[in-house]
Design a protein around this motif. Sequence first.
Motif, PDB file in Angstrom:
ATOM      1  N   ILE A 156      14.678  -2.312   0.289  1.00 33.69           N
ATOM      2  CA  ILE A 156      13.309  -2.685  -0.067  1.00 33.69           C
ATOM      3  C   ILE A 156      13.096  -2.633  -1.575  1.00 33.69           C
ATOM      4  O   ILE A 156      12.225  -3.326  -2.092  1.00 33.69           O
ATOM      5  CB  ILE A 156      12.313  -1.742   0.631  1.00 33.69           C
ATOM      6  CG1 ILE A 156      12.445  -1.894   2.139  1.00 33.69           C
ATOM      7  CG2 ILE A 156      10.892  -2.007   0.177  1.00 33.69           C
ATOM      8  CD1 ILE A 156      11.326  -2.568   2.805  1.00 33.69           C
ATOM      9  N   VAL A 157      13.906  -1.803  -2.293  1.00 32.80           N
ATOM     10  CA  VAL A 157      13.720  -1.750  -3.746  1.00 32.80           C
ATOM     11  C   VAL A 157      13.804  -3.135  -4.357  1.00 32.80           C
ATOM     12  O   VAL A 157      13.274  -3.368  -5.428  1.00 32.80           O
ATOM     13  CB  VAL A 157      14.764  -0.859  -4.446  1.00 32.80           C
ATOM     14  CG1 VAL A 157      14.434   0.578  -4.307  1.00 32.80           C
ATOM     15  CG2 VAL A 157      16.156  -1.155  -3.975  1.00 32.80           C
ATOM     16  N   GLY A 158      14.471  -4.059  -3.632  1.00 31.76           N
ATOM     17  CA  GLY A 158      14.583  -5.426  -4.137  1.00 31.76           C
ATOM     18  C   GLY A 158      13.251  -6.120  -4.312  1.00 31.76           C
ATOM     19  O   GLY A 158      13.148  -7.078  -5.073  1.00 31.76           O
ATOM     20  N   THR A 159      12.208  -5.632  -3.628  1.00 31.50           N
ATOM     21  CA  THR A 159      10.903  -6.270  -3.818  1.00 31.50           C
ATOM     22  C   THR A 159      10.268  -5.879  -5.145  1.00 31.50           C
ATOM     23  O   THR A 159       9.235  -6.434  -5.514  1.00 31.50           O
ATOM     24  CB  THR A 159       9.922  -5.866  -2.702  1.00 31.50           C
ATOM     25  OG1 THR A 159       9.836  -4.457  -2.679  1.00 31.50           O
ATOM     26  CG2 THR A 159      10.362  -6.371  -1.353  1.00 31.50           C
ATOM     27  N   ALA A 160      10.881  -4.905  -5.850  1.00 31.26           N
ATOM     28  CA  ALA A 160      10.271  -4.416  -7.091  1.00 31.26           C
ATOM     29  C   ALA A 160       9.951  -5.539  -8.089  1.00 31.26           C
ATOM     30  O   ALA A 160       8.832  -5.603  -8.584  1.00 31.26           O
ATOM     31  CB  ALA A 160      11.168  -3.355  -7.719  1.00 31.26           C
ATOM     32  N   PRO A 161      10.909  -6.471  -8.390  1.00 30.97           N
ATOM     33  CA  PRO A 161      10.561  -7.493  -9.371  1.00 30.97           C
ATOM     34  C   PRO A 161       9.367  -8.334  -8.943  1.00 30.97           C
ATOM     35  O   PRO A 161       8.531  -8.693  -9.782  1.00 30.97           O
ATOM     36  CB  PRO A 161      11.829  -8.342  -9.470  1.00 30.97           C
ATOM     37  CG  PRO A 161      12.666  -7.975  -8.321  1.00 30.97           C
ATOM     38  CD  PRO A 161      12.302  -6.580  -7.962  1.00 30.97           C
ATOM     39  N   ILE A 162       9.273  -8.634  -7.643  1.00 35.16           N
ATOM     40  CA  ILE A 162       8.160  -9.458  -7.164  1.00 35.16           C
ATOM     41  C   ILE A 162       6.842  -8.714  -7.353  1.00 35.16           C
ATOM     42  O   ILE A 162       5.868  -9.263  -7.871  1.00 35.16           O
ATOM     43  CB  ILE A 162       8.374  -9.797  -5.680  1.00 35.16           C
ATOM     44  CG1 ILE A 162       9.624 -10.645  -5.524  1.00 35.16           C
ATOM     45  CG2 ILE A 162       7.169 -10.511  -5.119  1.00 35.16           C
ATOM     46  CD1 ILE A 162      10.144 -10.717  -4.121  1.00 35.16           C
ATOM     47  N   LEU A 163       6.832  -7.442  -6.962  1.00 30.94           N
ATOM     48  CA  LEU A 163       5.578  -6.689  -7.045  1.00 30.94           C
ATOM     49  C   LEU A 163       5.181  -6.451  -8.497  1.00 30.94           C
ATOM     50  O   LEU A 163       3.994  -6.447  -8.817  1.00 30.94           O
ATOM     51  CB  LEU A 163       5.727  -5.369  -6.284  1.00 30.94           C
ATOM     52  CG  LEU A 163       5.841  -5.588  -4.781  1.00 30.94           C
ATOM     53  CD1 LEU A 163       6.244  -4.322  -4.069  1.00 30.94           C
ATOM     54  CD2 LEU A 163       4.517  -6.088  -4.227  1.00 30.94           C
ATOM     55  N   VAL A 164       6.181  -6.262  -9.381  1.00 29.54           N
ATOM     56  CA  VAL A 164       5.852  -6.101 -10.800  1.00 29.54           C
ATOM     57  C   VAL A 164       5.214  -7.388 -11.315  1.00 29.54           C
ATOM     58  O   VAL A 164       4.264  -7.378 -12.100  1.00 29.54           O
ATOM     59  CB  VAL A 164       7.113  -5.739 -11.611  1.00 29.54           C
ATOM     60  CG1 VAL A 164       6.834  -5.822 -13.094  1.00 29.54           C
ATOM     61  CG2 VAL A 164       7.577  -4.338 -11.256  1.00 29.54           C
ATOM     62  N   MET A 165       5.710  -8.534 -10.828  1.00 37.91           N
ATOM     63  CA  MET A 165       5.145  -9.811 -11.246  1.00 37.91           C
ATOM     64  C   MET A 165       3.690  -9.952 -10.771  1.00 37.91           C
ATOM     65  O   MET A 165       2.856 -10.507 -11.462  1.00 37.91           O
ATOM     66  CB  MET A 165       6.002 -10.930 -10.643  1.00 37.91           C
ATOM     67  CG  MET A 165       5.987 -12.222 -11.404  1.00 37.91           C
ATOM     68  SD  MET A 165       7.101 -13.364 -10.603  1.00 37.91           S
ATOM     69  CE  MET A 165       8.681 -12.763 -11.102  1.00 37.91           C
ATOM     70  N   TRP A 166       3.415  -9.440  -9.577  1.00 39.31           N
ATOM     71  CA  TRP A 166       2.072  -9.604  -9.016  1.00 39.31           C
ATOM     72  C   TRP A 166       1.057  -8.631  -9.613  1.00 39.31           C
ATOM     73  O   TRP A 166      -0.074  -8.986  -9.868  1.00 39.31           O
ATOM     74  CB  TRP A 166       2.092  -9.384  -7.494  1.00 39.31           C
ATOM     75  CG  TRP A 166       2.728 -10.489  -6.749  1.00 39.31           C
ATOM     76  CD1 TRP A 166       3.159 -11.682  -7.267  1.00 39.31           C
ATOM     77  CD2 TRP A 166       3.008 -10.524  -5.354  1.00 39.31           C
ATOM     78  NE1 TRP A 166       3.709 -12.434  -6.273  1.00 39.31           N
ATOM     79  CE2 TRP A 166       3.617 -11.762  -5.086  1.00 39.31           C
ATOM     80  CE3 TRP A 166       2.803  -9.633  -4.309  1.00 39.31           C
ATOM     81  CZ2 TRP A 166       4.028 -12.138  -3.818  1.00 39.31           C
ATOM     82  CZ3 TRP A 166       3.212 -10.005  -3.048  1.00 39.31           C
ATOM     83  CH2 TRP A 166       3.813 -11.240  -2.801  1.00 39.31           C
ATOM     84  N   PHE A 167       1.464  -7.378  -9.766  1.00 40.62           N
ATOM     85  CA  PHE A 167       0.484  -6.351 -10.103  1.00 40.62           C
ATOM     86  C   PHE A 167       0.539  -5.920 -11.569  1.00 40.62           C
ATOM     87  O   PHE A 167      -0.110  -4.966 -11.946  1.00 40.62           O
ATOM     88  CB  PHE A 167       0.679  -5.117  -9.210  1.00 40.62           C
ATOM     89  CG  PHE A 167       0.359  -5.372  -7.772  1.00 40.62           C
ATOM     90  CD1 PHE A 167      -0.947  -5.328  -7.323  1.00 40.62           C
ATOM     91  CD2 PHE A 167       1.354  -5.680  -6.868  1.00 40.62           C
ATOM     92  CE1 PHE A 167      -1.252  -5.569  -5.996  1.00 40.62           C
ATOM     93  CE2 PHE A 167       1.060  -5.927  -5.542  1.00 40.62           C
ATOM     94  CZ  PHE A 167      -0.249  -5.874  -5.101  1.00 40.62           C
ATOM     95  N   GLY A 168       1.337  -6.601 -12.381  1.00 33.16           N
ATOM     96  CA  GLY A 168       1.374  -6.252 -13.791  1.00 33.16           C
ATOM     97  C   GLY A 168       2.325  -5.112 -14.081  1.00 33.16           C
ATOM     98  O   GLY A 168       2.937  -4.557 -13.183  1.00 33.16           O
ATOM     99  N   PHE A 169       2.412  -4.754 -15.378  1.00 32.52           N
ATOM    100  CA  PHE A 169       3.418  -3.790 -15.815  1.00 32.52           C
ATOM    101  C   PHE A 169       2.991  -2.342 -15.619  1.00 32.52           C
ATOM    102  O   PHE A 169       3.813  -1.450 -15.651  1.00 32.52           O
ATOM    103  CB  PHE A 169       3.751  -4.004 -17.290  1.00 32.52           C
ATOM    104  CG  PHE A 169       4.680  -5.157 -17.508  1.00 32.52           C
ATOM    105  CD1 PHE A 169       5.254  -5.815 -16.441  1.00 32.52           C
ATOM    106  CD2 PHE A 169       4.995  -5.579 -18.791  1.00 32.52           C
ATOM    107  CE1 PHE A 169       6.112  -6.872 -16.627  1.00 32.52           C
ATOM    108  CE2 PHE A 169       5.867  -6.644 -18.985  1.00 32.52           C
ATOM    109  CZ  PHE A 169       6.416  -7.282 -17.911  1.00 32.52           C
ATOM    110  N   ASP A 170       1.687  -2.091 -15.457  1.00 30.36           N
ATOM    111  CA  ASP A 170       1.240  -0.695 -15.442  1.00 30.36           C
ATOM    112  C   ASP A 170       1.517  -0.044 -14.079  1.00 30.36           C
ATOM    113  O   ASP A 170       2.171  -0.633 -13.229  1.00 30.36           O
ATOM    114  CB  ASP A 170      -0.237  -0.623 -15.816  1.00 30.36           C
ATOM    115  CG  ASP A 170      -0.552   0.692 -16.509  1.00 30.36           C
ATOM    116  OD1 ASP A 170       0.346   1.560 -16.553  1.00 30.36           O
ATOM    117  OD2 ASP A 170      -1.675   0.864 -17.005  1.00 30.36           O
ATOM    118  N   ALA A 211       2.566   0.025  -5.842  1.00 33.33           N
ATOM    119  CA  ALA A 211       2.760  -0.972  -4.786  1.00 33.33           C
ATOM    120  C   ALA A 211       4.191  -0.916  -4.245  1.00 33.33           C
ATOM    121  O   ALA A 211       4.415  -0.977  -3.026  1.00 33.33           O
ATOM    122  CB  ALA A 211       2.452  -2.365  -5.323  1.00 33.33           C
ATOM    123  N   VAL A 212       5.170  -0.784  -5.158  1.00 29.81           N
ATOM    124  CA  VAL A 212       6.563  -0.679  -4.706  1.00 29.81           C
ATOM    125  C   VAL A 212       6.727   0.545  -3.811  1.00 29.81           C
ATOM    126  O   VAL A 212       7.365   0.486  -2.757  1.00 29.81           O
ATOM    127  CB  VAL A 212       7.523  -0.592  -5.920  1.00 29.81           C
ATOM    128  CG1 VAL A 212       8.948  -0.337  -5.448  1.00 29.81           C
ATOM    129  CG2 VAL A 212       7.454  -1.858  -6.735  1.00 29.81           C
TER     130      VAL A 212
END
Lengths: 333, 281
Positions: B131-145, B151-152
């Motif tokens: 599931i850690v693979g979703t990290a880039p997607i969620l960072v893209m959606w919810f911003g850098f903070d 969310a991850v």
Amino acid sequence: MSDTTPLAAQGAGIGRSGRVALWARGMRRALVPVLTVVAVLVAFWYLACIPMNAGAAVQQAARADIAVSPESAAERRQMGGLALALRNPGVAVAGAFGQERARLPAPHQVAAELWSGVAGQSVTSNRSLVYHAWVTLSATLLGFVFGTGLGIALAVGIVHSRVMDMSVMPWAIVSQTVPIIAIAPMIIVVLYSVGIQGIVPKAIISAYLSFFPVVVGMVKGLRSPDAMQLDLLSTYGASARQVFFKLRLPASMPYLFASLKIGIAASLVGAIVGELPTGASAGLGARLLAGSYYGQTEQIWAALLAATVLAAACVGALGAVERVLLGRMGMRT
Amino acid sequence: MLLVSLALVLWAGAWWMNARLATGPARDSAAVRAAVPLIFGATLLALWELGVRGLDVPMVILPAPSVIAATFAGRLPTLWEDFVQTFLKGALSGYVIGCAAAVAVAIVADRFAFLRRGLLPVGNFMAALPIVGTAPILVMWFGFDWQSKAAVVVVMVFFPMLVNTVAGLADTGSMQRDLMRTYGAGYLQTLVKLRLPAAMPFIFNGLKICTTLALIGAIVAEFFGSPIRGVGFRISTSVGQLALDMVWAEIAVAAIAGTLFYGAIAALEKRVTFWHPSHRS
């Protein structure tokens, strides 16, 4: 035939063996709900595409001189995706499922990307997902073998030596509360500086993640024979070695396989994370990283799905070995 | 060479001491139980220190524990800032949201057999995924903070927690349920008075597994983009500068946070599930 027809009922076995009938019945019990849940998830995904991609869709429409609801771009930027989609339903729905670099690509876009990655390239090309999956899988398997070996060795030591049990076991537990992923970048950089690179650093991270479930499962399994069974062997005059090979080891197999399945999934996570920090050029983790740098969302999702398939295949393969082996040993299949 | 042989002598001595303690007359006392792993850990640290100094390993490759401790003490404010960003904001909020959501969904799934039969295999499958693979997607959606890190963490802890809670809610005997029925208890009463308490050992098992996952999720998500603070950010930049003492200091922070977090949940478990055989001894 309804679910409640007994397998032994007259005519129940016609055309298929009891085993097949059992399988079909089990499938029907499990398959319909599972497929329903999956279908709901996919439907939700399509639905979510509309507000997620509304911003880009409306902007494209505005550029193509189609009337959109808030006319100024600044105003649109202030609004959330859901509000935009509600005010421009036609435009948002029309533009939701076909965008390049969509915020949330639709399932069929991801499937197309996955298909072109798997079947559309030659296997050796570095645009082929099969190639990247193999790079990750080789590190995973190497790490898994290391980790399992280490885990079994530690478990044997822990079961046979009280000192090891008391001193090593607590630290094995503490080692897992450390987010080992944090060490991943350092392991890779340090090993690179002493000249080791490629598959080994990733395999070490995989091994670290997979050894713990194996230790815990094996210790439990090697201790699972009860006092009666151990007493019987001691009345036979069995040596510690014989007790180990004839009783403890066979008794631990179900526990071992349960741990192995957890271990291989953890090991795959380790290999993927191991590819992230150094900007590796190959592997599913590298695809994720490249996708996130260049905003290629379809590529990220395709790599993610490929990792999913890989994990499922590894766990499934272990499950098949388990069924055959335990069946041969006369344990429950 | 002297230091290395000293290390070997120390190792042998400590092992001998542990062997004496573990098989000696006081082998089951609480003091020995605590002392043996502590001696083992201290020996490992001493071996590390002596080995690094004795073999002249360059600082860039493996800093000695004393150097790491000095860095830790010297850069305490930075470490605290990173701890707040990654652990308190990212991991903890995501952990609370994810676990609460999973328990709620589990209760709903438990009410409807169809949902349970469908969700459980899917949940089991998802729990085994990277599931850690979703990290880039969620960072893209919810911003850098920290929101994207939370969310991850939510996504990572959700499925293990769901699977554990559903298993726990199913863990009541037919006798117990019959007793509740003879009392005339409704669904809600049975849930609150019998099934949720009975599910607690499973729920806590899930909570304990999720403590580690939460930290991993928050740290890995920072590799994909973060403001200029956070444990994962500091680790990836310090590795780039080859400031490995700082990396180890951050790892120590993560280890301490992870251990305390796990310990806190375990202590809570002991209070809540005091009736369970594993705690009665």
